[in-house]
Design a protein around this motif. Structure first.
Motif, PDB file in Angstrom:
ATOM      1  N   TYR A 281     -64.704   9.806 -68.561  1.00  0.00           N
ATOM      2  CA  TYR A 281     -65.793   9.171 -67.956  1.00  0.00           C
ATOM      3  C   TYR A 281     -65.768   9.507 -66.587  1.00  0.00           C
ATOM      4  O   TYR A 281     -65.192   9.217 -66.001  1.00  0.00           O
ATOM      5  N   ALA A 282     -66.675   9.974 -65.844  1.00  0.00           N
ATOM      6  CA  ALA A 282     -66.199  11.151 -64.867  1.00  0.00           C
ATOM      7  C   ALA A 282     -67.322  10.800 -63.959  1.00  0.00           C
ATOM      8  O   ALA A 282     -68.790  10.974 -63.834  1.00  0.00           O
ATOM      9  N   LYS A 283     -66.711  10.606 -62.922  1.00  0.00           N
ATOM     10  CA  LYS A 283     -67.952   9.364 -61.731  1.00  0.00           C
ATOM     11  C   LYS A 283     -67.949  10.461 -60.806  1.00  0.00           C
ATOM     12  O   LYS A 283     -66.955  10.850 -60.584  1.00  0.00           O
ATOM     13  N   GLY A 284     -69.376  10.689 -59.831  1.00  0.00           N
ATOM     14  CA  GLY A 284     -69.849  11.912 -59.182  1.00  0.00           C
ATOM     15  C   GLY A 284     -68.792  10.724 -58.206  1.00  0.00           C
ATOM     16  O   GLY A 284     -68.741  11.558 -56.681  1.00  0.00           O
ATOM     17  N   ARG A 285     -68.735   9.909 -57.022  1.00  0.00           N
ATOM     18  CA  ARG A 285     -68.411   8.791 -56.587  1.00  0.00           C
ATOM     19  C   ARG A 285     -68.083   7.893 -56.819  1.00  0.00           C
ATOM     20  O   ARG A 285     -68.630   6.890 -57.991  1.00  0.00           O
ATOM     21  N   GLY A 286     -67.031   6.832 -56.087  1.00  0.00           N
ATOM     22  CA  GLY A 286     -66.478   6.055 -56.258  1.00  0.00           C
ATOM     23  C   GLY A 286     -67.495   4.549 -56.671  1.00  0.00           C
ATOM     24  O   GLY A 286     -67.122   4.203 -58.024  1.00  0.00           O
ATOM     25  N   LEU A 287     -68.829   5.403 -56.148  1.00  0.00           N
ATOM     26  CA  LEU A 287     -69.452   3.579 -56.265  1.00  0.00           C
ATOM     27  C   LEU A 287     -70.327   3.523 -57.865  1.00  0.00           C
ATOM     28  O   LEU A 287     -70.213   2.950 -58.525  1.00  0.00           O
ATOM     29  N   GLY A 288     -69.662   4.627 -58.686  1.00  0.00           N
ATOM     30  CA  GLY A 288     -70.164   4.886 -60.143  1.00  0.00           C
ATOM     31  C   GLY A 288     -71.817   5.023 -59.970  1.00  0.00           C
ATOM     32  O   GLY A 288     -71.942   4.357 -61.502  1.00  0.00           O
ATOM     33  N   ASP A 289     -72.198   5.782 -59.580  1.00  0.00           N
ATOM     34  CA  ASP A 289     -73.949   5.537 -59.558  1.00  0.00           C
ATOM     35  C   ASP A 289     -74.167   7.514 -60.060  1.00  0.00           C
ATOM     36  O   ASP A 289     -75.383   7.409 -59.676  1.00  0.00           O
ATOM     37  N   CYS A 290     -73.549   8.097 -60.424  1.00  0.00           N
ATOM     38  CA  CYS A 290     -73.405   9.380 -60.900  1.00  0.00           C
ATOM     39  C   CYS A 290     -72.677   9.528 -61.605  1.00  0.00           C
ATOM     40  O   CYS A 290     -71.730   9.218 -61.546  1.00  0.00           O
ATOM     41  N   GLY A 291     -72.858  10.787 -62.617  1.00  0.00           N
ATOM     42  CA  GLY A 291     -71.427  11.411 -62.955  1.00  0.00           C
ATOM     43  C   GLY A 291     -71.996  11.827 -64.492  1.00  0.00           C
ATOM     44  O   GLY A 291     -73.133  11.512 -64.595  1.00  0.00           O
ATOM     45  N   THR A 292     -71.158  12.363 -65.289  1.00  0.00           N
ATOM     46  CA  THR A 292     -71.623  12.291 -66.960  1.00  0.00           C
ATOM     47  C   THR A 292     -70.808  11.536 -68.105  1.00  0.00           C
ATOM     48  O   THR A 292     -69.123  11.204 -66.801  1.00  0.00           O
TER      49      THR A 292
END
Length: 331
Positions: A281-292
């Motif tokens: 679970y790779a978050k694009g930023r700390g908010l967790g509203d983007c990633g893969t």
């Protein structure tokens, strides 16, 4: 292994789908053409009330819709109306937080011309607002991806073509999965080898190395996750398989992490011994509203992808879209 199990094990690498963005909506279709579109926070918005709207359509001539309201306060008492909708939908208030069948189809149709989705506790008490900028384009994209354009089943690109012109829905691909079993312990000599092979110890110069996670995955194999450094919200691990006293880099049929070259380590990795699933679970930023995110099962020789989700836009979405799915088959 049976012949069927061998054929499953030799399947081609997953062809993971992509996320497309139209205005304030993101849309993706998976490997069997099931498509979902989900709302995003408008780019010029300074804040958000936390509400999202999602519309999913199954593939095939009879593929139906599912519409969901997503928010911390979403309950059966919540509802939605479409501002700017035409015809009967103009005055309609759909009560609930999930809709299927005719109601879902009607809401999806109203998204074509509507200006905004108004989320309410009742018809007179607005609780949130979802922009519909780009929703018609996302719906048109779904028509195209599912082969509906020009047929009576399309929602935007509607034509006179019969429903039988729409490609049929295919079953999920099947991948073999071994039930987790065995002893997950790692002797000190093996842990020393893992730290040396991974070079991850260089990320802990003070000598305070975290513990290596180990999990019995079945067939005499142990998954070892060597911590390899962390940022503010992502912990990378290098994955090894230990078997018969030997350690080798774990093989994946589709790379975990962010999927970029040289960046294929599992992120925030977790293994569930009950389901036999390894997740990244790779978050694009700390908010967790983007990633893969990816979920895998062990087939005895490598980890096989059974679900992949992506959200490429960091615009307030907690609903990451499925771009690949498969059905695990226990040996």
């Amino acid at each position: 292994m049976t012949m069927i199990f061998l054929l499953l094990a030799q399947a081609a690498a997953p062809a993971v789908g992509e996320v497309r963005v139209f205005g304030d909506w993101a849309v993706a279709c998976d490997n069997v053409r099931r498509c979902e579109m989900t709302s995003l926070q408008p780019e010029r918005a300074e804040d958000t009330d936390g509400w999202q709207l999602s519309a999913t359509r199954d593939a095939g001539p009879a593929g139906g819709w599912t519409v969901r309201l997503i928010g911390q306060d979403a309950t059966a008492g919540t509802g939605v109306r479409i501002e700017g909708a035409r015809g009967a939908a103009a005055a309609k208030f759909w009560k609930g937080d999930r809709f299927d069948g005719d109601d879902a189809a009607a809401i999806a149709a109203a998204l074509v011309d509507g200006r905004a989705a108004i989320i309410s506790r009742s018809t007179a008490t607005p609780a949130g607002r979802v922009s519909l900028a780009g929703s018609a384009a996302a719906l048109r994209y779904i028509d195209a991806q599912q082969g509906r354009a020009g047929t009576v089943t399309a929602i935007v690109a509607r034509g006179d073509g019969p429903a039988t012109d729409v490609p049929s829905r295919q079953p999920w691909p099947r991948v073999p999965a071994i039930a987790p079993a065995g002893n997950a312990g790692l002797p000190p000599a093996i842990t020393a080898v893992l730290w040396k092979r991974s070079a991850c110890g260089e990320n802990y110069p003070d000598g305070q190395r975290p513990a290596i996670q180990s999990h019995a995955v079945g067939g005499g194999a142990v998954l070892a996750l060597v911590p390899c450094g962390a940022g503010a919200y992502n912990l990378l691990s290098e994955a090894f398989i230990v078997r018969a006293g030997q350690a080798a880099a774990a093989a994946f049929d589709s790379p975990p992490g962010f999927g970029e070259e040289g960046d294929d380590m599992p992120v925030n990795a977790d293994f569930d011994a009950k389901t036999g699933r390894l997740t990244s679970y790779a978050k694009g930023r700390g908010l967790g509203d983007c990633g893969t995110s990816q979920s895998y099962v062990w087939d005895g020789s490598r980890f096989r992808l059974v679900e992949a989700r992506v959200m490429s836009e960091c615009r307030g979405s907690v609903n990451w879209l499925i771009v690949w799915k498969a059905q695990p088959v226990r040996e």
